[in-house]
Design a protein around this motif. Structure first.
Motif, PDB file in Angstrom:
ATOM      1  N   GLU A   1      41.775  31.032  27.382  1.00 13.76           N
ATOM      2  CA  GLU A   1      40.783  30.597  28.382  1.00 13.76           C
ATOM      3  C   GLU A   1      41.358  30.692  29.800  1.00 13.76           C
ATOM      4  OE1 GLU A   1      38.167  26.564  28.659  1.00 13.76           O
ATOM      5  OE2 GLU A   1      40.276  26.396  29.111  1.00 13.76           O
ATOM      6  N   LEU A   2      40.784  31.616  30.583  1.00 14.90           N
ATOM      7  CA  LEU A   2      41.241  31.800  31.965  1.00 14.90           C
ATOM      8  C   LEU A   2      40.115  31.446  32.918  1.00 14.90           C
ATOM      9  CD1 LEU A   2      43.061  35.236  31.569  1.00 14.90           C
ATOM     10  CD2 LEU A   2      44.168  33.102  32.263  1.00 14.90           C
ATOM     11  N   THR A   3      40.444  30.732  33.986  1.00 18.64           N
ATOM     12  CA  THR A   3      39.448  30.346  34.983  1.00 18.64           C
ATOM     13  C   THR A   3      39.966  30.721  36.364  1.00 18.64           C
ATOM     14  OG1 THR A   3      39.061  28.421  33.588  1.00 18.64           O
ATOM     15  CG2 THR A   3      37.994  28.411  35.721  1.00 18.64           C
TER      16      THR A   3
ATOM     17  N   PHE B   1      48.680  36.917  38.644  1.00 20.18           N
ATOM     18  CA  PHE B   1      47.216  37.057  38.579  1.00 20.18           C
ATOM     19  C   PHE B   1      46.581  36.126  39.606  1.00 20.18           C
ATOM     20  CE2 PHE B   1      47.828  38.408  33.906  1.00 20.18           C
ATOM     21  CZ  PHE B   1      47.977  39.740  34.287  1.00 20.18           C
ATOM     22  N   CYS B   2      46.922  36.380  40.876  1.00 20.32           N
ATOM     23  CA  CYS B   2      46.441  35.574  42.004  1.00 20.32           C
ATOM     24  C   CYS B   2      46.672  36.410  43.267  1.00 20.32           C
ATOM     25  CB  CYS B   2      47.186  34.245  42.072  1.00 20.32           C
ATOM     26  SG  CYS B   2      48.969  34.427  42.246  1.00 20.32           S
ATOM     27  N   GLU B   3      46.482  35.811  44.438  1.00 21.41           N
ATOM     28  CA  GLU B   3      46.573  36.601  45.671  1.00 21.41           C
ATOM     29  C   GLU B   3      47.937  36.562  46.354  1.00 21.41           C
ATOM     30  OE1 GLU B   3      42.377  36.759  47.785  1.00 21.41           O
ATOM     31  OE2 GLU B   3      42.839  34.684  47.205  1.00 21.41           O
TER      32      GLU B   3
ATOM     33  N   ASP C   1      37.805  40.495  37.913  1.00 18.97           N
ATOM     34  CA  ASP C   1      37.401  40.952  36.575  1.00 18.97           C
ATOM     35  C   ASP C   1      38.558  40.923  35.582  1.00 18.97           C
ATOM     36  OD1 ASP C   1      34.854  41.381  37.439  1.00 18.97           O
ATOM     37  OD2 ASP C   1      35.040  43.553  37.652  1.00 18.97           O
ATOM     38  N   LEU C   2      39.525  40.045  35.787  1.00 21.95           N
ATOM     39  CA  LEU C   2      40.696  40.000  34.897  1.00 21.95           C
ATOM     40  C   LEU C   2      40.332  39.895  33.413  1.00 21.95           C
ATOM     41  CD1 LEU C   2      43.832  39.946  34.604  1.00 21.95           C
ATOM     42  CD2 LEU C   2      43.675  37.452  34.752  1.00 21.95           C
TER      43      LEU C   2
END
Ligand SMILES: [Zn+2]
Ligand SMILES: [Zn+2]
Length: 388
Positions: A29-31, A153-155, A355-356
């Motif tokens: 589960e990714l948010t 997986f971030c900026e 869209d990961l």
């Protein structure tokens, strides 16, 4: 505006206070959430992440947990951001940092280690004895992006300067994100002997690391380089990356005999095992010649029997490697800078960071023959790009 004490920034590369980051909840589960932009400490910089590649190990972390270890345990529901293969642009310097400049493009190694244990002192920071000990009273400062600390997986993400490799402007973001993949293959060959010119190498398994192992072995002068794999489309890419011969193990079930036939009846000097297949380790042991070396670079999912008597009576060496130690990423980047191989051959898809989950599905189910799938924060959220 982002202006932490002691941190150097530039008006050319303004940094916001908050960023978008994927956060792992329950398994799978990714948010996408807002998080504060992290602050670099001594010997660290802030990297604006321009591209992050998805690795099979990311999927292990997201669905199963290990090898990630957060606050001494599984990474679930700990506000943890996965992602470990990424590149970007330096946008802020921690106190005292003059090794890199704001605006510089960098590829990023995964493991910074603790810098103080026996293995870190030997350059084996991917085998740090203080793995995951970066919290509470015993904080050893260990960092492994996307495994024991927040990943890519971030900026934006902070990184130790020891994990950075400067890249040239003619290297694309996607290629930059794959420098660490090539670096892992380089580490396998470093551990096996470093210089392999004129020696024979088998690579088993044509996943991203296996394909890069073919390319790096060839660039190191190995002869012949033989790739074993069951999918013809992957074998074709292996040939494009420098394999001298390939064996489709579906068509040639006796892969040991097939390899020996290709190499004048003798076993090869080195095998790099990248398939994680149960049978592969024992096959590898029988593929090398007397005194030969086998490197295991894939996470197997079960315990496998091996012919120990054969290993002992033939003085065969077995090595396990984790990740990209001993500055192997620098050596891989040097080969890429010299255009010794084309890493873009393993890049198949790019998606927007937003869209990961779709990108993960492409990587996991190999949708549309996906090999390496990359996400980019700056990509127009409306479309995906299929690589050529
Ligand atoms: Zn990886
Ligand atoms: Zn250490």
């Amino acid at each position: 505006m982002y202006a932490p004490a002691g941190v150097k920034t530039s008006t050319e590369f303004p940094v916001p206070d908050t960023m978008k980051a994927w956060v792992l909840g329950d398994p799978g589960e990714l948010t996408l959430k807002g998080k504060p932009v992290p602050v670099p400490k001594r010997a660290e910089v802030l990297v604006r992440i321009d591209a992050a590649a998805i690795c099979a190990t990311d999927l292990e972390v997201i669905y199963q947990g290990p090898p990630a270890m957060i606050q001494g345990g599984l990474p679930f529901n700990k506000n943890f951001t996965p992602g470990h293969e990424y590149m970007g642009t330096v946008v802020a310097l921690g106190p005292g940092v003059d090794e890199y400049a704001v605006g510089q493009r960098v590829a990023v190694e995964i493991h910074a280690g603790c810098g103080q244990c026996k293995r870190c002192r030997e350059g084996m920071y991917t085998s740090c004895h203080n793995y995951g000990l970066n919290y509470g009273d015993v904080d050893k400062g260990h960092r492994a992006n996307g495994f024991t600390t927040d990943g890519g997986f971030c900026e934006y993400q902070v990184n130790n300067i020891n994990t950075l490799v400067a890249i040239q402007d003619d290297m694309s973001d996607e290629e930059g994100a794959l420098v660490v993949t090539a670096g892992t293959a380089m580490y396998a060959l470093t551990e096996l002997g470093g210089l392999v010119a004129g020696e024979s190498v088998v690579v088993s398994g044509a996943g991203p690391i296996g394909l890069m192992a073919v390319a790096v072995a060839k660039a190191l002068g190995a002869q012949p380089v033989i790739l074993t794999e069951m999918r013809d489309n992957r074998l074709k890419i292996g040939l494009e990356l420098g394999a001298d011969a390939v064996v489709n193990i579906r068509k040639e079930p006796d892969v040991v005999a097939a390899v020996k036939k290709l190499n004048g009846g003798k076993g090869v000097d080195y095998v790099v095992e990248c398939s994680a297949a149960s049978k592969a380790v024992n096959d590898a042991v029988h593929m090398v010649n007397r005194g030969g070396k086998v490197c295991l670079a894939a996470f197997a999912h079960e315990q496998v029997p091996v012919d120990v008597a054969h290993i002992v009576s033939n003085n065969i060496y077995l090595y396990g490697i984790r990740g990209e130690g001993k500055s192997a990423v620098h050596r891989a980047e040097a080969f890429m800078r010299q255009k010794r191989f084309d890493v873009s051959k393993i890049h198949t898809h790019t998606f927007p960071l937003a869209d990961l989950p779709t990108a993960n599905r492409y990587a996991k189910d190999r949708v549309d023959d996906a090999i390496k799938v990359v996400v980019k924060a700056k990509l127009d959220a409306a479309h995906k790009v299929a690589a050529e």
